[in-house]
Design an enzyme around this catalytic site. Structure first.
Site, short mmCIF file in Angstrom:
data_model
loop_
_atom_site.label_atom_id
_atom_site.label_comp_id
_atom_site.label_asym_id
_atom_site.label_seq_id
_atom_site.Cartn_x
_atom_site.Cartn_y
_atom_site.Cartn_z
N LYS A 136 0.84 -1.36 0.21
CA LYS A 136 0.04 -0.06 -0.18
C LYS A 136 0.82 1.22 0.06
CE LYS A 136 -3.90 -2.21 2.28
NZ LYS A 136 -4.30 -2.68 3.71
N GLN A 195 -5.20 -1.39 9.64
CA GLN A 195 -5.09 -2.70 8.94
C GLN A 195 -5.71 -3.42 9.98
OE1 GLN A 195 -3.95 -3.44 6.10
NE2 GLN A 195 -3.99 -5.53 6.34
N ASP A 220 -11.67 2.61 3.46
CA ASP A 220 -11.80 1.44 3.78
C ASP A 220 -13.40 1.14 3.55
OD1 ASP A 220 -10.03 -0.81 4.01
OD2 ASP A 220 -9.72 -0.22 6.00
N1 GUN Z 1 -6.84 -6.72 6.15
C1 GUN Z 1 -6.96 -7.44 5.03
N2 GUN Z 1 -7.46 -6.69 4.01
C2 GUN Z 1 -7.91 -5.41 4.53
C3 GUN Z 1 -8.50 -4.19 3.97
O1 GUN Z 1 -8.96 -4.33 2.83
N3 GUN Z 1 -8.56 -3.19 4.78
C4 GUN Z 1 -7.97 -3.42 6.18
N4 GUN Z 1 -8.32 -2.34 6.90
N5 GUN Z 1 -7.40 -4.33 6.84
C5 GUN Z 1 -7.56 -5.50 5.85
#
Ligand code: GUN
Length: 308
Positions: free
Chosen positions: A65, A109, A132
């Site tokens: 990311k 996350q 998100d």
């Molecule tokens: N953990 C795995 N995929 C995601 C996601 O798309 N967003 C978040 N915040 N955590 C994750």
């Protein structure tokens, strides 16, 4: 022979949906829009990612990311906290990020360590920065057809479906999986496209029969290769959200990645199908960047660039 023809010959007819290529092109368009924002309005969209603990898979996601955020010309703010971090400390950081004008998107996350109440943390994120799309305000806006920040994975699936099929009006869509992160928002997005939507799950009676009705089948159950070839209506478009690593003892050193769909069987029957890897996966981060750009434009009252 064209590339598509080669892929079709190898997979019994289904068109292979190139999520990796689509995501790269989308990131390119986002990068151009970010450059214009900087040149015309002197602003740089910023994304803050918070990682608590050392979960290996989460570390890989967070690194990608950060890298792709910078490549798109955005500012990346990474906050790595110890696994023992208290809920209070995390909530304090979220409050600081909510108040920081350089931060337009916040992602905490998941999963979070056991001592932290994930719902309380997600609820503390400013809905306008909730890239998100997990905040109940954004879930409610999506469900009631108001402008929302939409969860990245289902948004990525929708973009691939529109690119593959064009207008989705009137199509029968079956979503297998009812999670808040994928299944439910996916169903809302497909309803918004005027599909007839069924949400199925592991307790659905005659799941194969329900799947066989689908013009569009989205599999998001997290069970390796659960959806078999004979569950698929001939010519259907199959979107496989699963990313499952098979056990190493079965598949060699690291274990092979497979989706929730038995790919080889399904590709014999489907009209189009996403592969794993290289299908839905790369779309998630591209849509996270798109949401960050959207949040930045809304924060300044600027029109949102058309990315699709
Ligand atoms: N953990 C795995 N995929 C995601 C996601 O798309 N967003 C978040 N915040 N955590 C994750």
């Amino acid at each position: 022979m064209s590339e598509t023809t080669t892929a079709q010959a190898a997979t019994g007819g289904a068109r292979i949906i190139d999520g990796k290529g689509f995501a790269a092109a989308l990131r390119g368009r986002i990068g151009e829009a970010v450059a214009r924002l900087k040149a015309e309005h002197g602003m740089t969209p910023g994304l803050a990612v918070v990682l608590v603990g050392e979960d290996p898979a989460s570390q890989v996601y967070v690194r990608s990311k950060g890298k792709q955020t910078l490549e798109a010309g955005m500012a990346s703010f990474e906050h790595r906290l110890e696994a023992s971090t208290s809920q209070e400390t995390l909530l304090k950081l979220v409050a600081e990020l909510n108040a920081d004008p350089a931060v337009h998107g916040i992602l905490v996350q998941l999963p979070l360590p056991g001592q932290i109440d994930s719902a309380a943390v997600l609820a503390a994120i400013d809905p306008a920065k909730d890239v998100d799309g997990f905040h109940v305000i954004n879930a409610g806006r999506l469900a009631t057809g108001q402008p929302a920040l939409v969860p990245c994975t289902p948004l990525g699936c929708l973009l691939l479906l529109r690119d593959t099929l064009g207008d989705l009006t009137g199509l029968e869509a079956v979503v297998v999986g009812r999670s808040n992160i994928v299944g439910k928002p996916m169903a809302q997005l497909l309803l918004g496209e005027s599909c007839t939507v069924t949400v199925a799950h592991s307790r659905t009676r005659d799941l194969p029969g329900v799947c066989r009705r689908a013009d569009i089948l989205v599999a998001a159950v997290g069970r390796p290769e659960m959806v078999r070839g004979d569950w698929i209506r001939p010519g259907a478009t199959v979107i496989d959200v699963g990313i499952n690593r098979l056990p190493p003892e079965q598949e060699g050193a690291k274990g092979r990645l497979v989706g929730d769909v038995a790919f080889a069987e399904a590709a014999e029957v489907a009209g189009a199908i996403t592969p794993v890897p290289g299908g839905v996966g790369p779309m998630t981060i591209a849509c996270l960047l798109a949401n960050t750009l959207t949040a930045a434009c809304r924060a300044r009252g600027l029109p949102e660039p058309a990315l699709i």
